[in-house]
Design a protein around this motif. Sequence first.
Motif, short mmCIF file in Angstrom:
data_model
loop_
_atom_site.label_atom_id
_atom_site.label_comp_id
_atom_site.label_asym_id
_atom_site.label_seq_id
_atom_site.Cartn_x
_atom_site.Cartn_y
_atom_site.Cartn_z
N ALA A 82 -8.18 -3.33 -1.11
CA ALA A 82 -6.97 -2.81 -0.47
C ALA A 82 -5.98 -3.94 -0.21
O ALA A 82 -4.78 -3.82 -0.53
N ILE A 83 -6.47 -5.05 0.33
CA ILE A 83 -5.60 -6.17 0.63
C ILE A 83 -5.06 -6.79 -0.65
O ILE A 83 -3.90 -7.23 -0.72
N SER A 84 -5.87 -6.83 -1.69
CA SER A 84 -5.44 -7.39 -2.98
C SER A 84 -4.24 -6.64 -3.53
O SER A 84 -3.27 -7.26 -4.02
N LEU A 85 -4.28 -5.31 -3.47
CA LEU A 85 -3.13 -4.54 -3.96
C LEU A 85 -1.91 -4.79 -3.09
O LEU A 85 -0.80 -4.98 -3.61
N ALA A 86 -2.11 -4.82 -1.77
CA ALA A 86 -0.98 -5.07 -0.88
C ALA A 86 -0.35 -6.43 -1.18
O ALA A 86 0.88 -6.56 -1.25
N GLU A 87 -1.19 -7.45 -1.37
CA GLU A 87 -0.68 -8.79 -1.68
C GLU A 87 0.11 -8.79 -2.98
O GLU A 87 1.15 -9.46 -3.09
N SER A 88 -0.37 -8.04 -3.96
CA SER A 88 0.30 -8.02 -5.27
C SER A 88 1.67 -7.37 -5.22
O SER A 88 2.49 -7.59 -6.10
N GLU A 89 1.91 -6.57 -4.19
CA GLU A 89 3.19 -5.86 -4.08
C GLU A 89 4.22 -6.61 -3.23
O GLU A 89 5.38 -6.18 -3.16
N VAL A 90 3.81 -7.70 -2.57
CA VAL A 90 4.75 -8.43 -1.72
C VAL A 90 5.95 -8.89 -2.55
O VAL A 90 5.80 -9.46 -3.64
N GLY A 91 7.13 -8.61 -2.03
CA GLY A 91 8.37 -8.97 -2.72
C GLY A 91 8.93 -7.88 -3.59
O GLY A 91 10.04 -8.01 -4.11
N THR A 92 8.18 -6.78 -3.76
CA THR A 92 8.67 -5.66 -4.57
C THR A 92 9.26 -4.58 -3.66
O THR A 92 9.00 -4.55 -2.45
N SER A 93 10.04 -3.71 -4.25
CA SER A 93 10.66 -2.63 -3.48
C SER A 93 10.42 -1.29 -4.17
O SER A 93 10.28 -1.22 -5.40
N ARG A 94 10.41 -0.23 -3.35
CA ARG A 94 10.22 1.13 -3.86
C ARG A 94 11.17 2.08 -3.14
O ARG A 94 11.73 1.74 -2.10
N ALA A 95 11.28 3.27 -3.69
CA ALA A 95 12.19 4.26 -3.11
C ALA A 95 11.72 4.67 -1.72
O ALA A 95 10.52 4.73 -1.43
#
Length: 210
Positions: A82-95
Amino acid sequence: MRVSAKAFAVSLVSTVIFAFGAAPAMAEAPVEDFSLAAVQPATTTVSQSLDTGDALAGAPIESVLSVDEVAHVPHHFDVDAAISLAESEVGTSRATGWNQPGECIMSAQRWIRAGGGNWGGGGDPVSNYDGATRVTLAQAEPGDVVQYEYVASPTSWVTGVHTVLITEVHDDGTFTIIESNNPGGSGLVSKDENWTPAPPAGFQAAVWRF
């Protein structure tokens, strides 16, 4: 024939009274009679009182919702995934917007579910955590979710409600968290390595564990 002033006056009054008495009923505006309400006994029992006085004033939500006081409750999912996915998304944006992937709670759900977490609760900030265990902030661990709740109405989605994922717990009492949509409307996933709960006035931080 002369008519005395007195007789004339009596005749005039009689005519006026007759005219009003003979007018159609519809000519008069209906009047509601509340007289029965006015004569109810003063001792009538009130069926419900909405005045709770100070009984709940300032009472923490823990007094209303179930709180697990056990020192350690295990997670039922792969926290590292769970944390790995969250870390991978840091700096990205979504609707953003209702039920959109950039919203804070939708992002937290996505991360927890990536680890196999069974996050499938209802549609408000409390029922959303059906199946989770509520723990105290002192018991918080990586993988726990912090939900800001509006104390006066915990089930309401009001401005100030926010959701974050704890990824690290530090010895000084601070946390590393990953969150989405801060600032609101950005849909941005960000990381804060020196975070402590700072809910707005009237809110409190609830910690949930899946």
